[in-house]
Design a protein around this motif. Structure first.
Motif, PDB file in Angstrom:
ATOM      1  N   ALA A   6       0.856  -1.058   0.103  1.00 43.53           N
ATOM      2  CA  ALA A   6       0.054   0.005   0.042  1.00 43.53           C
ATOM      3  C   ALA A   6       0.751   1.246   0.008  1.00 43.53           C
ATOM      4  O   ALA A   6       0.547   2.268  -0.605  1.00 43.53           O
ATOM      5  N   ALA A   7       1.943   1.166   0.748  1.00 40.64           N
ATOM      6  CA  ALA A   7       2.952   2.295   0.810  1.00 40.64           C
ATOM      7  C   ALA A   7       4.199   2.043   0.632  1.00 40.64           C
ATOM      8  O   ALA A   7       4.719   0.909   1.197  1.00 40.64           O
ATOM      9  N   SER A   8       5.061   3.050   0.321  1.00 45.62           N
ATOM     10  CA  SER A   8       6.559   2.774   0.340  1.00 45.62           C
ATOM     11  C   SER A   8       7.247   4.162   0.260  1.00 45.62           C
ATOM     12  O   SER A   8       6.480   5.349   0.341  1.00 45.62           O
ATOM     13  N   VAL A   9       8.433   4.438   0.338  1.00 43.25           N
ATOM     14  CA  VAL A   9       9.059   5.581  -0.002  1.00 43.25           C
ATOM     15  C   VAL A   9       9.951   5.332  -1.148  1.00 43.25           C
ATOM     16  O   VAL A   9      10.645   4.385  -1.666  1.00 43.25           O
ATOM     17  N   TRP A  10      10.601   6.778  -1.721  1.00 39.33           N
ATOM     18  CA  TRP A  10      11.293   6.696  -2.810  1.00 39.33           C
ATOM     19  C   TRP A  10      12.620   6.034  -2.388  1.00 39.33           C
ATOM     20  O   TRP A  10      13.435   6.546  -1.661  1.00 39.33           O
ATOM     21  N   SER A  11      13.235   5.270  -3.425  1.00 38.74           N
ATOM     22  CA  SER A  11      14.652   4.535  -3.442  1.00 38.74           C
ATOM     23  C   SER A  11      14.323   3.337  -2.682  1.00 38.74           C
ATOM     24  O   SER A  11      15.281   2.416  -2.662  1.00 38.74           O
ATOM     25  N   GLN A  12      13.346   3.125  -1.927  1.00 40.37           N
ATOM     26  CA  GLN A  12      13.087   1.545  -1.007  1.00 40.37           C
ATOM     27  C   GLN A  12      12.424   0.714  -2.132  1.00 40.37           C
ATOM     28  O   GLN A  12      11.849   1.007  -3.252  1.00 40.37           O
ATOM     29  N   ALA A  42      16.569   5.852   6.733  1.00 33.89           N
ATOM     30  CA  ALA A  42      15.814   4.597   6.576  1.00 33.89           C
ATOM     31  C   ALA A  42      14.418   5.150   6.709  1.00 33.89           C
ATOM     32  O   ALA A  42      13.974   5.935   7.407  1.00 33.89           O
ATOM     33  N   PRO A  43      13.458   4.647   6.025  1.00 31.05           N
ATOM     34  CA  PRO A  43      13.718   3.249   5.231  1.00 31.05           C
ATOM     35  C   PRO A  43      14.194   3.599   3.855  1.00 31.05           C
ATOM     36  O   PRO A  43      14.418   2.738   2.866  1.00 31.05           O
ATOM     37  N   ALA A  44      14.570   4.993   3.518  1.00 34.14           N
ATOM     38  CA  ALA A  44      15.194   5.078   2.343  1.00 34.14           C
ATOM     39  C   ALA A  44      16.663   4.689   2.150  1.00 34.14           C
ATOM     40  O   ALA A  44      17.197   4.269   3.123  1.00 34.14           O
ATOM     41  N   VAL A  45      16.978   4.586   0.835  1.00 37.75           N
ATOM     42  CA  VAL A  45      18.673   4.093   0.909  1.00 37.75           C
ATOM     43  C   VAL A  45      19.486   5.349   1.080  1.00 37.75           C
ATOM     44  O   VAL A  45      19.359   6.302   0.264  1.00 37.75           O
ATOM     45  N   PRO A  46      20.264   5.284   1.851  1.00 39.14           N
ATOM     46  CA  PRO A  46      20.967   6.321   2.313  1.00 39.14           C
ATOM     47  C   PRO A  46      22.229   6.760   1.019  1.00 39.14           C
ATOM     48  O   PRO A  46      22.574   8.126   1.103  1.00 39.14           O
TER      49      PRO A  46
END
Length: 402
Positions: free
Chosen positions: A42-48, A157-161
């Motif tokens: 249902a949801a995520s963040v960019w680069s995850q 996190a949860p994005a890619v550093p």
């Protein structure tokens, strides 16, 4: 006489030259699938990493015998995977922030016809969260040097550093003096403000980008600028240490002629032998302006300089002065003054002739940060400046030269 179907077909082959070829067994196309469903988180963040799944069930059971599964976001293909089981997955990190509708298309095989998923899946992708830190690279900062403030912005996190933010950072000193600086490829922005002596509170806010979220709370730090010492700093008398909010243009060329006079009141009887200002010069051609002239003059009853010069000095239009900075100008002739009496600190430019187009720019402050008035002279006539709240940013040195 009626001819059989086979006889008619044979006649067509003979007339047209067509060859009869038996269809290939692997070219057969089966019926549409019994079920074809696509799913997504249902949801995520960019680069995850986002895992998309397409579940396809042939009529009569079994599994797909081949073909490919193409996943689409908002009708645009984003990836393809072999369809060898009932559940085909695709993992992607490239969904941009926003609301997306996911569908899937199957190419078909001998058991299942080419098909499109019977449903859609929705996923909301948020901009990557960030963190920001700010710090001075040197603290305290010596007198007559700019501070250097660095802000570091990172994806968390949860994005890619490792997917570093882009965009700008807005800096502020004491809530009023600001600067906007681009992040470099390492996610670092560097601000170099000229600040008056004292302790300054610095804030830094990441302004965000299409893929990275802006700072929710500004990062803060402090930096101390040292008081002047030694040759450039002893015997300081009158000081306007307000924040720079504007600039005064001083010129004497073929187009304009403008000068300024800051009313000052020495604290005691003595000799003014130097002045500090913040400024620079520029030119519209290859000819620099004449030297910036400083003089201490008596005032008439209206507060305008009388032309009676008590002391004077000059600042040459050097490459250093063109780059800008804070300058300590020693007087060639010291000015004998009385404590408590108003004088005019006059700034003007030595004439350079009709081909000169150079201008000196010196910093000013607002809100009447120094009690003395600032007068302006245009084409030889003294009068009130356009901004009655402005004052010259300056220091005077009173006593014996060190």
């Amino acid at each position: 006489m009626k001819r059989s179907f086979q006889a008619v077909l044979a006649l067509l082959v003979a007339v047209t030259g067509l060859a009869l070829v038996a269809p290939r067994a692997d070219a057969a196309v089966g019926p549409p699938p019994k079920a074809f469903v696509v799913s997504a988180p249902a949801a995520s963040v960019w680069s995850q990493s986002v895992k998309l799944t397409a579940a396809i069930t042939p009529k009569g059971g079994g599994t797909p015998k081949g073909g490919t599964m193409t996943f689409l976001a908002d009708g645009v293909p984003i990836g393809t995977a072999p369809a060898t089981t009932r559940n085909t997955t695709l993992t992607t990190k490239e969904l941009p922030p926003g609301e997306h509708v996911i569908t899937a298309e199957y190419s078909g095989d001998v058991a299942i016809a080419a098909s499109t998923s019977t449903n859609t899946a929705s996923i909301s992708v948020a901009a990557a969260p960030t963190s920001i830190t700010v710090f001075p690279t040197q603290d305290p900062v010596p007198y007559e040097e700019p501070a250097e403030i660095k802000a570091v912005v990172k994806a968390v996190a949860p994005a890619v550093p490792t997917r570093r933010p882009t965009g700008t950072v807005t800096f502020s000193a004491d809530g009023c003096y600001t600067g906007v600086v681009n992040l470099n490829s390492n996610g670092v922005a560097t601000w170099r403000p000229w600040l008056c002596p004292g302790v300054h509170e610095i804030t830094a806010t990441y302004d965000g980008s299409e893929r990275h979220a802006a700072s929710e709370v500004p990062a803060t730090t402090t930096v101390t600028v040292l008081e002047p010492v030694g040759e450039d700093g002893e015997n300081i008398d009158q000081v306007n240490d307000g924040e720079p909010t504007g600039f005064l243009g001083i010129s004497d060329d073929s187009v304009t002629s403008s000068s300024y006079a800051q009313t000052i009141t020495p604290s005691e009887t003595g000799r003014i032998y130097a002045v500090d200002i913040l400024g620079l010069w520029f030119t519209d051609n290859e000819t620099p302006p004449g030297p910036l002239l400083f003089s201490v003059q008596t005032l008439d009853e209206d507060g305008n300089p009388t032309g009676t010069v008590l002391g004077s000095g000059s600042l040459a239009a050097t490459e250093e002065a063109q780059a800008g900075g804070e300058f300590h100008v020693e007087f060639d002739n010291v000015a004998d003054v009385e404590g408590g009496i108003e004088y005019g600190l006059v700034l003007e430019v030595a004439p350079q002739g009709p081909e000169a187009f150079g201008v000196w720019i010196v910093a000013s402050t607002g809100e009447n940060s120094y009690p003395g008035a600032l007068r302006a002279r245009s084409d030889g006539v003294w009068g009130d400046p356009a901004d009655p709240d402005a004052d010259l940013l300056f220091r005077t040195h009173l006593g014996d030269p060190v």
